[in-house]
Structures are given as C-alpha cells and as structure tokens.
Design an enzyme around this catalytic site. Sequence first.
Site, PDB file in Angstrom:
ATOM      1  N   ARG A 139     118.321 108.537   9.557  1.00  0.00           N
ATOM      2  CA  ARG A 139     118.855 109.202   8.369  1.00  0.00           C
ATOM      3  C   ARG A 139     118.438 108.375   7.158  1.00  0.00           C
ATOM      4  O   ARG A 139     118.348 107.141   7.239  1.00  0.00           O
ATOM      5  CB  ARG A 139     120.390 109.289   8.421  1.00  0.00           C
ATOM      6  CG  ARG A 139     120.926 110.389   9.320  1.00  0.00           C
ATOM      7  CD  ARG A 139     120.714 111.796   8.732  1.00  0.00           C
ATOM      8  NE  ARG A 139     121.232 112.847   9.597  1.00  0.00           N
ATOM      9  CZ  ARG A 139     120.538 113.507  10.525  1.00  0.00           C
ATOM     10  NH1 ARG A 139     119.268 113.205  10.735  1.00  0.00           N
ATOM     11  NH2 ARG A 139     121.102 114.457  11.235  1.00  0.00           N
ATOM     12  N   GLU A 177     117.423 113.099  -0.015  1.00  0.00           N
ATOM     13  CA  GLU A 177     116.460 114.148   0.340  1.00  0.00           C
ATOM     14  C   GLU A 177     116.947 115.575   0.096  1.00  0.00           C
ATOM     15  O   GLU A 177     116.141 116.498  -0.018  1.00  0.00           O
ATOM     16  CB  GLU A 177     116.058 114.021   1.812  1.00  0.00           C
ATOM     17  CG  GLU A 177     117.161 114.380   2.799  1.00  0.00           C
ATOM     18  CD  GLU A 177     116.741 114.221   4.256  1.00  0.00           C
ATOM     19  OE1 GLU A 177     116.082 113.224   4.583  1.00  0.00           O
ATOM     20  OE2 GLU A 177     117.102 115.101   5.064  1.00  0.00           O
ATOM     21  N   HIS A 205     111.511 115.369   6.900  1.00  0.00           N
ATOM     22  CA  HIS A 205     112.514 115.622   7.938  1.00  0.00           C
ATOM     23  C   HIS A 205     112.006 116.643   8.956  1.00  0.00           C
ATOM     24  O   HIS A 205     112.657 117.656   9.221  1.00  0.00           O
ATOM     25  CB  HIS A 205     113.828 116.113   7.296  1.00  0.00           C
ATOM     26  CG  HIS A 205     115.038 115.741   8.116  1.00  0.00           C
ATOM     27  ND1 HIS A 205     116.198 115.266   7.561  1.00  0.00           N
ATOM     28  CD2 HIS A 205     115.263 115.766   9.452  1.00  0.00           C
ATOM     29  CE1 HIS A 205     117.082 115.027   8.518  1.00  0.00           C
ATOM     30  NE2 HIS A 205     116.528 115.334   9.679  1.00  0.00           N
TER      31      HIS A 205
HETATM   32  P1  NAD Z   1     122.554 108.842  20.274  1.00  0.00           P
HETATM   33  O1  NAD Z   1     123.983 109.101  19.946  1.00  0.00           O
HETATM   34  O2  NAD Z   1     122.054 109.186  21.637  1.00  0.00           O
HETATM   35  O3  NAD Z   1     122.217 107.302  20.017  1.00  0.00           O
HETATM   36  C1  NAD Z   1     122.625 106.594  18.884  1.00  0.00           C
HETATM   37  C2  NAD Z   1     122.760 105.145  19.250  1.00  0.00           C
HETATM   38  O4  NAD Z   1     123.060 104.417  18.076  1.00  0.00           O
HETATM   39  C3  NAD Z   1     123.879 104.869  20.263  1.00  0.00           C
HETATM   40  O5  NAD Z   1     123.408 104.085  21.344  1.00  0.00           O
HETATM   41  C4  NAD Z   1     124.915 104.126  19.446  1.00  0.00           C
HETATM   42  O6  NAD Z   1     125.652 103.188  20.199  1.00  0.00           O
HETATM   43  C5  NAD Z   1     124.033 103.444  18.413  1.00  0.00           C
HETATM   44  N1  NAD Z   1     124.811 102.986  17.253  1.00  0.00           N
HETATM   45  C6  NAD Z   1     125.923 103.518  16.702  1.00  0.00           C
HETATM   46  N2  NAD Z   1     126.348 102.772  15.671  1.00  0.00           N
HETATM   47  C7  NAD Z   1     125.475 101.737  15.576  1.00  0.00           C
HETATM   48  C8  NAD Z   1     125.401 100.625  14.718  1.00  0.00           C
HETATM   49  N3  NAD Z   1     126.309 100.393  13.773  1.00  0.00           N
HETATM   50  N4  NAD Z   1     124.361  99.762  14.897  1.00  0.00           N
HETATM   51  C9  NAD Z   1     123.447  99.955  15.879  1.00  0.00           C
HETATM   52  N5  NAD Z   1     123.485 101.001  16.740  1.00  0.00           N
HETATM   53  C10 NAD Z   1     124.479 101.870  16.583  1.00  0.00           C
HETATM   54  O7  NAD Z   1     121.729 109.588  19.147  1.00  0.00           O
HETATM   55  P2  NAD Z   1     120.208 110.072  19.207  1.00  0.00           P
HETATM   56  O8  NAD Z   1     120.152 111.437  19.771  1.00  0.00           O
HETATM   57  O9  NAD Z   1     119.379 109.002  19.798  1.00  0.00           O
HETATM   58  O10 NAD Z   1     119.888 110.209  17.638  1.00  0.00           O
HETATM   59  C11 NAD Z   1     119.891 109.084  16.772  1.00  0.00           C
HETATM   60  C12 NAD Z   1     119.885 109.550  15.329  1.00  0.00           C
HETATM   61  O11 NAD Z   1     118.639 110.190  15.040  1.00  0.00           O
HETATM   62  C13 NAD Z   1     120.931 110.646  15.000  1.00  0.00           C
HETATM   63  O12 NAD Z   1     122.178 110.085  14.677  1.00  0.00           O
HETATM   64  C14 NAD Z   1     120.314 111.365  13.829  1.00  0.00           C
HETATM   65  O13 NAD Z   1     120.828 110.820  12.633  1.00  0.00           O
HETATM   66  C15 NAD Z   1     118.827 111.065  13.945  1.00  0.00           C
HETATM   67  N6  NAD Z   1     118.026 112.294  14.184  1.00  0.00           N
HETATM   68  C16 NAD Z   1     117.014 112.589  13.325  1.00  0.00           C
HETATM   69  C17 NAD Z   1     116.246 113.732  13.517  1.00  0.00           C
HETATM   70  C18 NAD Z   1     115.081 114.085  12.607  1.00  0.00           C
HETATM   71  O14 NAD Z   1     114.607 115.233  12.652  1.00  0.00           O
HETATM   72  N7  NAD Z   1     114.581 113.163  11.812  1.00  0.00           N
HETATM   73  C19 NAD Z   1     116.546 114.575  14.583  1.00  0.00           C
HETATM   74  C20 NAD Z   1     117.587 114.229  15.447  1.00  0.00           C
HETATM   75  C21 NAD Z   1     118.328 113.083  15.245  1.00  0.00           C
END
Ligand code: NAD
Length: 353
Positions: free
Chosen positions: A239, A268, A300
């Site tokens: 994000r 954004e 994005h």
């Molecule tokens: P997920 O929930 O499977 O994994 C997120 C991980 O981050 C978890 O292991 C969690 O423990 C960890 N986490 C939480 N707080 C934290 C902190 N303070 N410090 C370090 N790690 C921490 O999520 P995911 O499916 O892997 O997605 C990750 C992120 O990717 C989403 O939250 C979303 O914001 C982003 N995303 C972006 C797009 C895009 O199109 N650019 C698409 C999907 C997701």
Amino acid sequence: MSDKKISVAVFDAKPYDVAFFTAANAKYGYDLQFFEFHLTSLTSSAAAGFDVVCAFVNDKVDAKTVEILHKNNIKLITMRCAGYNNLDLEALMNKIHVTRVPAYSPYSVAEHAASLLLSLTRKIPHAFNRTRNGNFMLNGLTGRELHGRTIGIVGTGKIGKIMADIASGFGMDIVVYDTFPDTGWAEKKNARYVTKEELFVQSDVISLHCPLTPETRHFVDDKSISLMKKDAVIINTGRGALIDSKALVHALKHKAIGGAALDVYEEEEKYFFEDWSAEVIEDDTLARLMTFPNVIITAHQAFLTQDALTAIAETTFENIRQYFAEESLTNEICYHCGASQTNCPKVNKGRCF
Ligand code: NAD
C-alpha cells in the site's frame, strides 16, 4: 428473501470489472448496477434502494459514508480486494457487515513485484523506449544481477511467501520481517527472520508485502532509509502509505538509495485508475517521482490478471450468497479483531453481530 433479485451497486467500476463481474454473474443472477464513480460520502446516496454495495481500494468507506449507507438500509458491503485500510470499522460495527476477498491470486501480485524488480534492475523501460526510437545503443543500460544478492521481504503472508519463492529461484538470499513470524516456513525455505533494522541494513532489494496499519504507516521513512545500502532498491506492491513518499523523493534526489518501483502511492486515490495524460498533475511528490530515471510507477495493477479478476468476482458473489443464505461469513472483516474472524471469541455463528 423473496424472489426479488439481490441488487448490488458496484462502485468505481472499470471496463474489466464489468466484463469479469458480468461473466461470473451467469451463475448467481444478481441485479448488478455498475457506477464508474468512487464511493464516498458524496456519492453514497447512489446506493439507495440496493441490497449490497461492492467497493474497491480507493473508495472511502468513512463514518459519514457508513451513516448514509446504513440509513439507506444497505445490508452488506463487499470489498472486491484484500486490503481494508479504507474502511472505518468502528463506524461499521453492529451496522453493516463487510466482507472482502482475502486471497484471489497472490501470484498476480508477487509476479508483478518480480516484474517491477527486473524492469528496474535491468532498465527495461529505458531499453524499450530506445529501441522503439531506433536507438540500439547500450550506453547507460548496465544492470545488476539478482543472483547472490539479498532480498528483504516485509510481511511473510500469502504474497510475501510467493515473492520469497520467486527470489529464491533467482538465487537470492532471503531475509524476512513479520510481526507474526512463520518459523517453520522460514526454516524450510532457507529464509531468515531478522529485525526491521537488520532487514534495512542487509538488503539489496526490499519488497513490501505487509498490510497498511497504524504500525506499518511510513514503514519506510527517513530513519529506515538511512540504514539502507546506497544502491538498494525498494519495491512496493503493498500500500502506498507504507512509504513516506517525501522521504523517498529526498533519498532519490540525494542518491541515498538505488531506485524504487512502485505499484501503489500514498496519495494515489485522485490519480490511479484514471487518465490524466492531458491534465496537469498537481501532486508535486508524484510528479517528482515520475522524473527519476531509477523509478518505475505502475498504477496499482499488480492484481490485474485474468486469473485474479475471475477469482475476485467469484469470491465477491459467494460472499453475497453466504450473507443472504444466512450462513457463516467466511470472509467477513471482523470489527473486533481485524482481518480474519476465525478465532475471534466475539463472533457468533460465523458473524460479527
Ligand atoms: P496476508 O494477510 O496473507 O499477509 C500479510 C502479512 O503481513 C502477514 O504475515 C502479517 O503477519 C504481516 N504483518 C502484519 N502486520 C505487520 C507489521 N506491522 N510488520 C510486518 N509484517 C506485518 O496478506 P497478503 O495477501 O500477502 O497481502 C499483503 C498486502 O498486499 C495486502 O495487505 C494489500 O495491502 C497488498 N495487496 C496489494 C495488491 C495490489 O494490487 N498492489 C493486491 C493485493 C494485496
């Protein structure tokens, strides 16, 4: 529920949303209305008369929006994304149920992060523009290999783990940081959990895959950048606000880091997903970022694959089906404990209220 079709107002709908949602709807038969504009407190009255609101990453589900949707008897907000930082969960509590699509295709995002990384380190956008113009010189296109270098992955969830697999295929050393470490996974994959500071110091590439929360806001700031190697690059498909963009501009300007590839940007909402090619971009930070030769920006699009769009539409429709069938809401965003209600003691019969 009567025979009346369940009606769904889909906000911020782009042609690809219309195409994939319409195709998936053949199985469900919902009454879909697509709105091109964002969901905000100013537009939320467009949802009057609908049963469900479907929203996306840059829609603003703030307290005022919630109040209007609630007054209009919206029963369910179904987010067609994984992140939920744009929701006021406190305002929603006990008023409107919210579901999301926690996992559509983590490969879509991880593969995009890897594409950005290679494009940046091998200067592909420059090379492409040159050959298009009939310039076949190689001066200035010297790249860096990934093999043997260290990648620091922040967030070892679904996407971060796939990114680690891809990086491992390139022969990179992997260090990881997560507030909930999965040590069994790390051991199997030869990844090392380190502290946040160690990750910044050791990495040649830093890739962000954690959610945006108050704790992770500006995860990359002046202080963390000061720990980085001078030629390290940052990849952000998480994000936008995980990075303090002004600090990033400062670092790039002073050659304190090697570059950045961004699929998301802090401010954004106004620009991404829209055509601004004939307009003046008023955001000086975004405009400055776009001028650096060692910065790549995509708007994005990491999620934008056929596979992911199909999965997003199907899960969204399944979330709606569960709600009206009075079943447990598998993908409810829990007001009490955040993303997953699986073990939340306050959840009753699979629902937050
Ligand atoms: P997920 O929930 O499977 O994994 C997120 C991980 O981050 C978890 O292991 C969690 O423990 C960890 N986490 C939480 N707080 C934290 C902190 N303070 N410090 C370090 N790690 C921490 O999520 P995911 O499916 O892997 O997605 C990750 C992120 O990717 C989403 O939250 C979303 O914001 C982003 N995303 C972006 C797009 C895009 O199109 N650019 C698409 C999907 C997701």
